[in-house]
Design a protein around this motif. Structure first.
Motif, PDB file in Angstrom:
ATOM      1  N   ARG B  86       0.791  -1.319   0.025  1.00  0.00           N
ATOM      2  CA  ARG B  86       0.013   0.246   0.085  1.00  0.00           C
ATOM      3  C   ARG B  86       0.778   1.163   0.014  1.00  0.00           C
ATOM      4  O   ARG B  86       0.675   2.139  -0.817  1.00  0.00           O
ATOM      5  N   ILE B  89       2.583   1.791  -3.224  1.00  0.00           N
ATOM      6  CA  ILE B  89       1.510   2.349  -4.324  1.00  0.00           C
ATOM      7  C   ILE B  89       1.773   3.825  -4.012  1.00  0.00           C
ATOM      8  O   ILE B  89       1.616   4.626  -4.962  1.00  0.00           O
ATOM      9  N   ASN B  90       1.328   4.350  -2.726  1.00  0.00           N
ATOM     10  CA  ASN B  90       1.287   5.766  -2.450  1.00  0.00           C
ATOM     11  C   ASN B  90       2.717   6.265  -2.903  1.00  0.00           C
ATOM     12  O   ASN B  90       2.618   7.575  -3.605  1.00  0.00           O
ATOM     13  N   ASN B  93       2.786   6.561  -6.923  1.00  0.00           N
ATOM     14  CA  ASN B  93       1.747   7.638  -7.270  1.00  0.00           C
ATOM     15  C   ASN B  93       2.534   9.077  -7.349  1.00  0.00           C
ATOM     16  O   ASN B  93       2.395   9.627  -8.088  1.00  0.00           O
ATOM     17  N   ARG B  94       3.174   9.264  -5.968  1.00  0.00           N
ATOM     18  CA  ARG B  94       3.833  10.445  -6.112  1.00  0.00           C
ATOM     19  C   ARG B  94       4.901  10.546  -6.911  1.00  0.00           C
ATOM     20  O   ARG B  94       5.022  11.499  -7.573  1.00  0.00           O
ATOM     21  N   ASN B  97       2.999  11.175 -10.412  1.00  0.00           N
ATOM     22  CA  ASN B  97       2.175  12.137 -10.735  1.00  0.00           C
ATOM     23  C   ASN B  97       2.654  13.584 -10.266  1.00  0.00           C
ATOM     24  O   ASN B  97       2.339  14.756 -10.511  1.00  0.00           O
ATOM     25  N   VAL B  98       3.396  13.736  -9.205  1.00  0.00           N
ATOM     26  CA  VAL B  98       3.966  14.978  -8.346  1.00  0.00           C
ATOM     27  C   VAL B  98       5.423  15.233  -9.181  1.00  0.00           C
ATOM     28  O   VAL B  98       5.565  16.230  -9.796  1.00  0.00           O
ATOM     29  N   LYS B 113       4.807  -6.002  -7.525  1.00  0.00           N
ATOM     30  CA  LYS B 113       3.536  -6.561  -8.155  1.00  0.00           C
ATOM     31  C   LYS B 113       2.618  -5.540  -8.110  1.00  0.00           C
ATOM     32  O   LYS B 113       1.851  -5.300  -8.813  1.00  0.00           O
ATOM     33  N   PRO B 117       0.616  -1.997 -11.969  1.00  0.00           N
ATOM     34  CA  PRO B 117      -0.371  -1.512 -12.899  1.00  0.00           C
ATOM     35  C   PRO B 117      -0.341  -0.044 -12.836  1.00  0.00           C
ATOM     36  O   PRO B 117      -0.663   0.659 -14.038  1.00  0.00           O
ATOM     37  N   ARG B 121      -0.032   1.732 -16.521  1.00  0.00           N
ATOM     38  CA  ARG B 121      -1.195   2.817 -16.978  1.00  0.00           C
ATOM     39  C   ARG B 121      -0.611   4.216 -17.193  1.00  0.00           C
ATOM     40  O   ARG B 121      -0.816   4.774 -18.113  1.00  0.00           O
TER      41      ARG B 121
END
Lengths: 288, 385
Positions: B86, B89-90, B93-94, B97-98, B113, B117, B121
């Motif tokens: 988890r 993923i955070n 993502n950062r 996207n940031v 794993k 995704p 993506r």
């Protein structure tokens, strides 16, 4: 923006988890910490239904709700005759045992986890998921609020505050406990279902005791037994560690700082505000 | 009291905010080339993750000290995953996207794993550096490994046991998580395919510290050799308990066992341990001896999980080459181009781990060096191509 949206998805999911857990522990007074297992059951239900059978997302999430709800009986029926510490121990056993079973089931991916969950939203994915998870979170919070403010809520609180008197009035505490437990667990199942669709990968490691500690901390810091408490707790505990990463601190400081944040928050709150950030409304003080 | 507390909280927030602003890097003459690294810096795996991150940090400093990539400085954004999917993923993502990095590295199979995704993506190149689950090769177009997956060294270990040592009966002991389960299966299949027999196949829990139950079952199976698929963190404990229970058979493990710390922790119990390494040793590559010296100088110790730190030290060099390739061919520095560059360049010669070929099948092939612990040293016994 994408990043903010991805954080909002998590915030929504954890509001659902913390609110439903608060229903069980804060309003119902049932000391269980097995909430993540129902979260896991929802996630795995969606995983299996979408990967193996290609079931429609809405139906899968609803199935996640019911699987978690039904599974909650397996914990509540044998163990709600007991309460307090015994329930706590049974719930830990239930969570760990079920996770071990999941780890050994090949058709859900075992210890390797279950990947390949289809992406059901294309274009503005994070925003759509953020909207859905916050929307469901709002419904859950309003549902909990309606429940505890109504006549049934008064019965729940009466049972929590003095079970003996409650029984003496001829009410059935057992039924109320089982119902609360089932409803709270079902909500966690919904959160699990959304989680599986958003992250497209579930593994047993995500639902260990640490997860229990996190949801419990959200409820305690926010305010146990208040409707808005868990919401504030979830937002605070998810965004604070993320905010710290933007301070550009050297990793030697960053690591330990993130490690102690949960612990220090709990300790601080226990001393400074044992009732949490948001105190429950109209709690009867004093007289035991 | 109340207003005072409010003032305190406010001032703390102000100080924190000013730190954040002060920490921002001033714009340089040439744009820095950025990449992300998401590793466990806290939590149960931090002992290894933090050392691996440090090795990557050193490599970035070394590259920049020599003038960077084509005059651009290389810049690494390091985030913590706690080896938890988890948080991984955070972090990713950062990064995506940031920080808008076109490429990032991460490790630990469950995290790799979980973030796959996102990489696919967002069309950002994800490099798995040190996770060895064979499934990593099948995680999608944007996920590549720079580390040989378990089927490379585990099969080599099974072949050595069966064909060179002529062992008939193997016991397989594995940690019950993704890398253990998958690695153990590979060993079992390989050993049985070569006509051997797996007489015991036992798992131990990732959270436990006492392995007696599983070990006693291994003891009764009367195997000629015991193969362990564990993590760097639990291997010494498992081997020590095996020896305490009086099991004298040779023990083999994969690259997680090629770690000077194992010998330091186990002492005499480490004798005869067979390990594989996916990177040349200090004797085979003088740079590694220097690298270990550097650890001793900087930290007064040898790194935890030496081979992994070697791969992590090499990662910025590999990313630097990809950036160099794109700058030379004047292509925009995007994720899809990064991926293309990796496939086009394909062959790398890296300072710590030597030659590396990234295949179109998302796997890397490397020679496997087998070592045996003799007299408190890793002694090379075979090289399996």
């Amino acid at each position: 923006m994408e990043y903010v949206a991805s954080m909002l998805v998590l915030v929504g999911l954890y509001i659902i988890l913390a609110s439903s857990f608060n229903l069980i522990i804060g309003f119902g007074g049932l000391i269980s910490i097995a909430h993540p297992i129902f979260f896991a059951l929802g996630a795995y239900t969606v995983g299996v239904l979408s990967v193996k059978f290609g079931v429609h997302p809405v139906l899968s999430v609803i199935a996640g709700f019911f699987v978690a709800l039904v599974a909650s009986f397996a914990l509540s029926l044998p163990s709600l005759r007991i309460s307090g510490d015994y329930l706590l121990i049974t719930s830990i056993g239930f969570q760990l045992g079920l996770l071990e079973i999941i780890k050994n089931l090949d058709f859900v991916g075992g210890a390797s986890g279950l990947g390949g969950i289809p992406n059901v939203v294309s274009g503005q994915r994070n925003l759509v998921f953020a909207g859905v998870s916050l929307g469901v979170a709002l419904i859950v919070v309003l549902a909990v609020r309606a429940l505890v403010r109504g006549p049934y809520g008064r019965a729940i609180k009466a049972m929590r505050d003095d079970e003996l008197a409650f029984l003496a009035l001829g009410r059935n505490a057992m039924n109320i406990k089982i119902a609360i437990f089932a409803l709270g667990s079902g909500m966690a199942g919904v959160a699990g279902g959304l989680y599986a669709y958003y992250y497209q990968y579930v593994t047993p490691d995500q639902f260990q005791i640490l997860q229990s500690a996190m949801i419990l901390t959200m409820v305690v810091v926010g305010g146990m037994g208040s409707v808005l408490g868990p919401v504030v707790g979830a937002v605070l505990l998810l965004l604070l560690p993320e905010a710290i990463t933007f301070l550009n601190l050297p990793s030697g400081i960053m690591g330990p700082l993130q490690g102690v944040i949960f612990t220090s928050l709990v300790i601080l709150f226990l001393f400074l505000r044992p009732q949490g950030l948001i105190a429950p409304a109209k709690r009867v003080e004093g007289g035991h | 009291m109340k207003p005072l507390r409010r003032t305190l909280i406010l001032s703390a927030a102000v100080i924190a905010a000013s730190f954040g602003l002060g920490g921002q890097v001033l714009a340089q003459a040439k744009e820095p080339l950025r990449f992300g690294l998401a590793m466990p810096l806290t939590g149960s795996q931090a002992l290894f993750g933090a050392d691996q991150a440090k090795a990557a940090q050193w490599a970035v400093e070394d590259i920049n000290a020599k003038g960077g990539i084509d005059g651009h400085k290389l810049e690494m954004i390091l985030l913590d995953t706690q080896a938890d999917p988890r948080l991984g993923i955070n972090a990713v993502n950062r990064l995506v996207n940031v920080d808008k990095v076109p490429v990032f590295g991460t490790a630990w199979s469950a995290v790799v794993k979980a973030v796959a995704p996102i990489a696919n993506r967002s069309e950002v190149l994800a490099l798995s550096v040190g996770a060895n689950s064979p499934e990593i090769a099948k995680l999608g177009d944007y996920v590549y490994t720079t580390y040989p997956l378990a089927d490379v060294d585990v099969v080599a270990q099974a072949r050595y046991a069966r064909e060179t040592l002529k062992k008939e009966r193997a016991a397989v002991l594995y940690i019950h998580n993704d890398s253990g389960v998958e690695g153990a299966k590979i060993y079992r299949d390989a050993f049985e395919k070569m006509g051997g027999k797996v007489v015991s196949y036992e798992a131990y829990d990732a959270q436990s510290t006492d392995y007696t139950g599983a070990l006693l079952k291994v003891r009764t199976s009367n195997a000629d050799i015991i193969h362990i698929q564990g993590l760097v963190s639990d291997l010494p404990q498992v081997i020590a308990q095996l020896r305490q229970l009086g099991l004298k058979q040779p023990i083999s493990t994969y690259s997680a066992g090629y770690n000077p710390k194992i010998i330091a922790q186990l002492g005499a119990a480490a004798e005869g341990l067979l390990v594989s390494a996916l990177a040349p040793s200090a004797e085979q590559n003088p740079r590694i001896a220097e690298f270990v010296e550097r650890w001793k100088k900087a930290e007064n110790r040898i790194p935890n999980g030496l081979p992994y730190t070697q791969y992590l030290y090499d990662m910025p060099y590999l990313i630097g080459e990809l950036y160099g390739h794109l700058l030379k061919t004047k292509q925009p520095l995007t994720g899809p181009n990064m991926r293309k560059a990796l496939v086009e360049v394909a062959n790398f010669d890296l300072p710590m781990t030597g030659k590396l070929t990234v295949g179109a099948d998302h796997r890397v092939n490397k020679p496997v060096y087998l070592f045996e612990v003799k007299g408190g040293q890793f002694v090379p016994v075979a090289t399996v191509q």
